[in-house]
Write a protein that holds these residues in place. Structure first.
Motif, mmCIF file in Angstrom:
data_model
loop_
_atom_site.group_PDB
_atom_site.id
_atom_site.type_symbol
_atom_site.label_atom_id
_atom_site.label_comp_id
_atom_site.label_asym_id
_atom_site.label_seq_id
_atom_site.Cartn_x
_atom_site.Cartn_y
_atom_site.Cartn_z
ATOM 1 N N GLY A 1 -29.072 29.902 -2.758
ATOM 2 C CA GLY A 1 -29.551 29.528 -1.437
ATOM 3 C C GLY A 1 -28.531 29.617 -0.336
ATOM 4 N N ARG A 2 -27.446 30.350 -0.569
ATOM 5 C CA ARG A 2 -26.420 30.469 0.473
ATOM 6 C C ARG A 2 -26.573 31.753 1.284
ATOM 7 N NH1 ARG A 2 -21.214 29.175 -3.179
ATOM 8 N NH2 ARG A 2 -20.065 29.883 -1.329
ATOM 9 N N GLU A 3 -27.497 32.619 0.898
ATOM 10 C CA GLU A 3 -27.850 33.811 1.660
ATOM 11 C C GLU A 3 -29.361 33.991 1.593
ATOM 12 O OE1 GLU A 3 -26.446 36.111 3.572
ATOM 13 O OE2 GLU A 3 -24.407 35.292 3.498
ATOM 14 N N GLU A 4 -29.928 34.599 2.634
ATOM 15 C CA GLU A 4 -31.356 34.834 2.696
ATOM 16 C C GLU A 4 -31.690 36.270 2.302
ATOM 17 O OE1 GLU A 4 -33.726 32.673 3.335
ATOM 18 O OE2 GLU A 4 -32.314 31.028 3.661
ATOM 19 N N GLN A 5 -32.851 36.459 1.710
ATOM 20 C CA GLN A 5 -33.342 37.799 1.418
ATOM 21 C C GLN A 5 -33.585 38.539 2.723
ATOM 22 O OE1 GLN A 5 -36.459 38.106 -1.573
ATOM 23 N NE2 GLN A 5 -37.569 39.592 -0.303
ATOM 24 N N ARG A 6 -33.129 39.802 2.794
ATOM 25 C CA ARG A 6 -33.258 40.571 4.032
ATOM 26 C C ARG A 6 -34.321 41.670 3.953
ATOM 27 N NH1 ARG A 6 -26.927 41.634 5.768
ATOM 28 N NH2 ARG A 6 -26.150 39.540 5.306
#
Length: 272
Positions: free
Chosen positions: A259-264
């Motif tokens: 949860g430290r990066e979002e799907q792009r």
């Protein structure tokens, strides 16, 4: 004082601030590196098959004859980023890009959808988010890779990317691993060892299909010696295409898990 100590003091900190800092202050090291092509179906010419003919992995497929006027189907999960489609396309429907953050939680998000999906694909993000937000241990399994992905994995531990600063570590034992990172199309010889590794991991556990081979089989998928990637072998939490995915893409996929990066990418299109 040793030469390398003196060199380090002279040069200063070598590690990038990315992904802790984004934008101008966070150099991800991928400037000028070609990524996944961009696709604009509105520019496609009816009955043109140049891109499909050039695509060796069938990432680009023509529709049936009765739909000949429509654009081809595109599946980035099969793409090896060879850029041949951008070279042969006569209309500019396929163009070069620097898009590399391709990790997705649902396989369908790698397939082009004219109406870009608004699904919030967080299957691999929400589970165990608190427990693993600051530390993650990876067991890597080479299931028939050409070693292209392995060369990028090795780069994660160099001074520039310095994966340890993010609290992410590789472990030789599946019994201490949180993540199973798999490369290769899953050869028949590696099918059993892969399952043994998966079964030895404690719960909760996650899987990253790393590289186009692990996502869909790649160039060699489906032959007499190997399958078509991880689907149907072990449950996959993040699909990361590329041949190979670069170190920044690998870090992005790992941070998606906690949860430290979002799907792009959604619906086959990178969100900007």
């Amino acid at each position: 004082m040793s030469l390398w100590t003196w060199f380090g003091l002279k040069e200063g900190r070598a590690s990038t601030d990315w992904p802790l800092k984004h934008g101008e202050g966070g150099d991800d090291g991928q400037q000028g590196v070609l990524g996944m092509p961009r696709y604009d179906p509105s520019k496609c010419r009816p009955q043109c098959d140049a891109c499909a003919e050039a695509c060796v992995t069938h990432a680009i497929r023509l529709m049936p004859a009765e739909h000949a006027a429509t654009a081809p189907e595109v599946d980035w999960g099969r793409c090896i980023v060879c850029q041949r489609c951008t070279q042969v396309c006569p209309t500019g429907a396929f163009t070069e890009s620097e898009d590399w953050a391709l990790g997705v939680s649902e396989r369908l998000d790698l397939e082009w959808d004219e109406v870009v999906s608004e699904r919030i694909a967080r299957k691999g993000v929400e589970r165990g988010r608190r427990a693993f937000s600051r530390s993650l241990h990876i067991r890597h399994v080479d299931a028939g890779s050409c070693n292209g992905c392995e060369s990028e994995l090795q780069a994660l531990n160099n001074p520039f990317y310095n994966l340890h600063r993010l609290g992410i570590f590789f472990t030789p034992s599946p019994r201490f691993a949180d993540v199973l990172l798999v490369t290769g199309p899953v050869t028949k010889a590696m099918h059993g060892p892969l399952l043994e590794t998966w079964n030895a991991m404690p719960v909760p556990r996650w899987v990253i299909a790393t590289g186009t081979c692990a996502v869909s089989g790649g160039v060699s998928g489906g032959n007499y010696a190997c399958g078509n990637g991880l689907d149907g072998v072990v449950p996959v939490d993040v699909y990361l295409p590329g041949c190979p995915p670069n170190p920044a893409a690998l870090i992005h996929a790992l941070l998606m898990l906690v949860g430290r990066e979002e799907q792009r990418m959604r619906g086959g299109r990178i969100e900007r």
